[in-house]
Design a protein around this motif. Sequence first.
Motif, PDB file in Angstrom:
ATOM      1  N   VAL A  18       1.034  -1.233  -0.085  1.00  0.00           N
ATOM      2  CA  VAL A  18      -0.030  -0.199   0.056  1.00  0.00           C
ATOM      3  C   VAL A  18       0.944   1.431  -0.176  1.00  0.00           C
ATOM      4  O   VAL A  18       1.739   1.514   1.214  1.00  0.00           O
ATOM      5  N   GLY A  19       1.133   2.110  -0.993  1.00  0.00           N
ATOM      6  CA  GLY A  19       1.558   3.092  -1.020  1.00  0.00           C
ATOM      7  C   GLY A  19       0.304   4.256  -0.963  1.00  0.00           C
ATOM      8  O   GLY A  19      -0.740   4.404  -0.836  1.00  0.00           O
ATOM      9  N   TYR A  20       1.340   5.441  -0.351  1.00  0.00           N
ATOM     10  CA  TYR A  20       0.261   6.791  -0.030  1.00  0.00           C
ATOM     11  C   TYR A  20       1.143   7.633  -0.373  1.00  0.00           C
ATOM     12  O   TYR A  20       2.323   8.460  -0.504  1.00  0.00           O
ATOM     13  N   ALA A  21       0.494   8.857  -0.743  1.00  0.00           N
ATOM     14  CA  ALA A  21       1.319   9.548  -2.014  1.00  0.00           C
ATOM     15  C   ALA A  21       0.141  10.641  -1.704  1.00  0.00           C
ATOM     16  O   ALA A  21      -0.929  11.662  -2.250  1.00  0.00           O
ATOM     17  N   PRO A  22       0.857  12.095  -0.165  1.00  0.00           N
ATOM     18  CA  PRO A  22      -0.024  13.304   0.161  1.00  0.00           C
ATOM     19  C   PRO A  22       0.451  14.432   0.026  1.00  0.00           C
ATOM     20  O   PRO A  22       1.608  14.711  -1.336  1.00  0.00           O
ATOM     21  N   GLY A  23      -0.293  15.693  -0.562  1.00  0.00           N
ATOM     22  CA  GLY A  23      -0.012  16.978  -1.575  1.00  0.00           C
ATOM     23  C   GLY A  23      -1.315  17.712  -0.793  1.00  0.00           C
ATOM     24  O   GLY A  23      -2.224  17.378  -1.021  1.00  0.00           O
ATOM     25  N   VAL A  24      -0.739  18.427  -1.331  1.00  0.00           N
ATOM     26  CA  VAL A  24      -1.864  19.685  -1.415  1.00  0.00           C
ATOM     27  C   VAL A  24      -3.144  19.755  -3.245  1.00  0.00           C
ATOM     28  O   VAL A  24      -4.068  19.682  -2.807  1.00  0.00           O
ATOM     29  N   TYR A  25      -2.161  19.490  -3.835  1.00  0.00           N
ATOM     30  CA  TYR A  25      -3.004  19.088  -5.146  1.00  0.00           C
ATOM     31  C   TYR A  25      -3.708  20.551  -5.495  1.00  0.00           C
ATOM     32  O   TYR A  25      -5.139  19.958  -6.327  1.00  0.00           O
ATOM     33  N   ASP A  26      -3.381  21.523  -5.183  1.00  0.00           N
ATOM     34  CA  ASP A  26      -3.952  22.524  -5.302  1.00  0.00           C
ATOM     35  C   ASP A  26      -3.274  23.220  -6.850  1.00  0.00           C
ATOM     36  O   ASP A  26      -2.700  22.599  -7.393  1.00  0.00           O
ATOM     37  N   VAL A  41      -4.371  17.072   1.462  1.00  0.00           N
ATOM     38  CA  VAL A  41      -3.607  17.889   2.388  1.00  0.00           C
ATOM     39  C   VAL A  41      -5.423  18.724   2.996  1.00  0.00           C
ATOM     40  O   VAL A  41      -5.946  19.838   1.415  1.00  0.00           O
ATOM     41  N   SER A  42      -5.790  19.036   3.851  1.00  0.00           N
ATOM     42  CA  SER A  42      -6.936  19.879   4.489  1.00  0.00           C
ATOM     43  C   SER A  42      -6.477  21.381   3.721  1.00  0.00           C
ATOM     44  O   SER A  42      -5.525  21.817   4.057  1.00  0.00           O
ATOM     45  N   ASP A  43      -7.783  21.672   3.681  1.00  0.00           N
ATOM     46  CA  ASP A  43      -7.270  23.296   4.047  1.00  0.00           C
ATOM     47  C   ASP A  43      -6.693  24.411   4.894  1.00  0.00           C
ATOM     48  O   ASP A  43      -5.957  24.984   4.551  1.00  0.00           O
ATOM     49  N   GLU A  44      -7.323  23.940   5.921  1.00  0.00           N
ATOM     50  CA  GLU A  44      -6.637  23.895   7.589  1.00  0.00           C
ATOM     51  C   GLU A  44      -5.022  23.599   7.324  1.00  0.00           C
ATOM     52  O   GLU A  44      -4.311  24.422   7.628  1.00  0.00           O
ATOM     53  N   MET A  45      -4.506  22.769   6.981  1.00  0.00           N
ATOM     54  CA  MET A  45      -3.634  22.069   7.303  1.00  0.00           C
ATOM     55  C   MET A  45      -2.186  22.581   6.253  1.00  0.00           C
ATOM     56  O   MET A  45      -1.253  23.002   5.661  1.00  0.00           O
ATOM     57  N   ALA A  46      -2.905  22.616   4.708  1.00  0.00           N
ATOM     58  CA  ALA A  46      -2.440  23.569   3.777  1.00  0.00           C
ATOM     59  C   ALA A  46      -1.595  24.930   4.561  1.00  0.00           C
ATOM     60  O   ALA A  46      -0.405  25.483   4.491  1.00  0.00           O
ATOM     61  N   GLU A  47      -3.174  25.890   5.052  1.00  0.00           N
ATOM     62  CA  GLU A  47      -2.751  26.996   5.582  1.00  0.00           C
ATOM     63  C   GLU A  47      -1.903  27.396   6.112  1.00  0.00           C
ATOM     64  O   GLU A  47      -0.366  27.650   6.779  1.00  0.00           O
ATOM     65  N   LEU A  48      -1.132  25.922   7.844  1.00  0.00           N
ATOM     66  CA  LEU A  48      -0.131  25.928   8.004  1.00  0.00           C
ATOM     67  C   LEU A  48       0.576  26.026   8.100  1.00  0.00           C
ATOM     68  O   LEU A  48       1.382  25.663   7.860  1.00  0.00           O
ATOM     69  N   ALA A  49       1.012  24.188   7.202  1.00  0.00           N
ATOM     70  CA  ALA A  49       2.133  23.902   6.140  1.00  0.00           C
ATOM     71  C   ALA A  49       2.858  25.618   5.399  1.00  0.00           C
ATOM     72  O   ALA A  49       3.702  25.957   5.031  1.00  0.00           O
ATOM     73  N   LEU A  76     -10.281  16.954  -3.589  1.00  0.00           N
ATOM     74  CA  LEU A  76     -10.279  16.082  -3.337  1.00  0.00           C
ATOM     75  C   LEU A  76     -11.140  14.649  -4.593  1.00  0.00           C
ATOM     76  O   LEU A  76     -10.690  13.841  -5.529  1.00  0.00           O
ATOM     77  N   GLU A  77     -11.772  14.782  -5.012  1.00  0.00           N
ATOM     78  CA  GLU A  77     -12.703  14.565  -6.314  1.00  0.00           C
ATOM     79  C   GLU A  77     -12.239  14.927  -7.760  1.00  0.00           C
ATOM     80  O   GLU A  77     -12.168  13.628  -8.343  1.00  0.00           O
ATOM     81  N   ILE A  78     -10.953  16.009  -7.591  1.00  0.00           N
ATOM     82  CA  ILE A  78      -9.704  15.873  -8.627  1.00  0.00           C
ATOM     83  C   ILE A  78      -9.351  14.343  -8.690  1.00  0.00           C
ATOM     84  O   ILE A  78      -9.235  13.447  -9.195  1.00  0.00           O
ATOM     85  N   VAL A  79      -8.367  14.222  -7.568  1.00  0.00           N
ATOM     86  CA  VAL A  79      -7.657  13.217  -6.853  1.00  0.00           C
ATOM     87  C   VAL A  79      -7.867  11.774  -6.900  1.00  0.00           C
ATOM     88  O   VAL A  79      -7.900  10.736  -7.334  1.00  0.00           O
ATOM     89  N   ARG A  80      -9.335  11.876  -6.533  1.00  0.00           N
ATOM     90  CA  ARG A  80     -10.407  11.072  -6.809  1.00  0.00           C
ATOM     91  C   ARG A  80     -10.534   9.474  -8.258  1.00  0.00           C
ATOM     92  O   ARG A  80     -10.914   8.662  -8.229  1.00  0.00           O
ATOM     93  N   SER A  81     -10.295  10.761  -9.196  1.00  0.00           N
ATOM     94  CA  SER A  81     -10.854  10.237 -10.595  1.00  0.00           C
ATOM     95  C   SER A  81      -9.588  10.596 -11.542  1.00  0.00           C
ATOM     96  O   SER A  81      -9.506   9.743 -12.175  1.00  0.00           O
ATOM     97  N   ILE A  82      -8.275  10.257 -10.626  1.00  0.00           N
ATOM     98  CA  ILE A  82      -7.123   9.978 -11.413  1.00  0.00           C
ATOM     99  C   ILE A  82      -7.090   8.569 -11.585  1.00  0.00           C
ATOM    100  O   ILE A  82      -7.182   7.557 -10.286  1.00  0.00           O
ATOM    101  N   ASP A 120      -6.345   4.252  -6.316  1.00  0.00           N
ATOM    102  CA  ASP A 120      -7.469   3.879  -5.557  1.00  0.00           C
ATOM    103  C   ASP A 120      -8.045   4.220  -4.538  1.00  0.00           C
ATOM    104  O   ASP A 120      -9.155   3.495  -4.585  1.00  0.00           O
ATOM    105  N   ALA A 121      -7.575   5.128  -3.707  1.00  0.00           N
ATOM    106  CA  ALA A 121      -8.238   5.635  -2.856  1.00  0.00           C
ATOM    107  C   ALA A 121      -7.721   7.107  -2.569  1.00  0.00           C
ATOM    108  O   ALA A 121      -6.968   7.575  -2.569  1.00  0.00           O
ATOM    109  N   ALA A 122      -8.486   8.556  -1.631  1.00  0.00           N
ATOM    110  CA  ALA A 122      -7.949   9.362  -1.219  1.00  0.00           C
ATOM    111  C   ALA A 122      -8.473   9.744   0.227  1.00  0.00           C
ATOM    112  O   ALA A 122      -9.420   8.943   0.006  1.00  0.00           O
ATOM    113  N   PHE A 123      -7.189   9.881   0.794  1.00  0.00           N
ATOM    114  CA  PHE A 123      -7.600  10.175   2.739  1.00  0.00           C
ATOM    115  C   PHE A 123      -7.988  11.618   2.365  1.00  0.00           C
ATOM    116  O   PHE A 123      -6.574  12.119   1.813  1.00  0.00           O
ATOM    117  N   VAL A 124      -8.374  12.283   3.310  1.00  0.00           N
ATOM    118  CA  VAL A 124      -8.399  13.679   4.069  1.00  0.00           C
ATOM    119  C   VAL A 124      -7.379  13.843   5.423  1.00  0.00           C
ATOM    120  O   VAL A 124      -7.102  13.490   6.109  1.00  0.00           O
TER     121      VAL A 124
END
Length: 151
Positions: A5-13, A38-46, A59-65, A69-73
């Motif tokens: 299982v792989g995990y690719a975090p990002g804001v994806y803005d 990454v949530s709006d709040e976490m993106a602003e913090l970072a 989230l919808e954009i990333v889920r559609s790629i 296989d799955a998207a996580f907030v």
Amino acid sequence: MPHVVGYAPGVYDLFHVGHLNILRHARSQCDYLVAGVVSDEMAELAKGRRPVIPLVERLEIVRSISFVDAAFVETVPDKVETWKQVRFDVIFKGDDWRGTAKGEKLERDFREVGVEVVYFPYTVHTSSTQLRRALSLLEGDAGRLHEAGLQ
């Protein structure tokens, strides 16, 4: 054969080819890919600013790629806390993290729980920061044209 299982975090803005490349490369190195958005709040913090595109749309954009296989907030700054919820085997980051204090901490933290950190080349010619800058310049030009009565 193990199920990785792989995990690719990002804001994806302002989703662009660099985001697509990371997800494509990540999927090629695991059996199941979870994209952490990454949530709006976490993106602003970072990053010190909120994303242009709201979380629900990112989230919808990333889920559609097709590679995803799955998207996580992602709602917490600590990636190990996220790991406790998602339980991935490998985390993918851009190589702009490699050799930095943040990257070294990430590697240390994940070594303790048996997660591999894999870096991918950062897409130098396209970034959300560059897109924001270009949009800002265009908005400034449009404003100056309007003020001059040329638009």
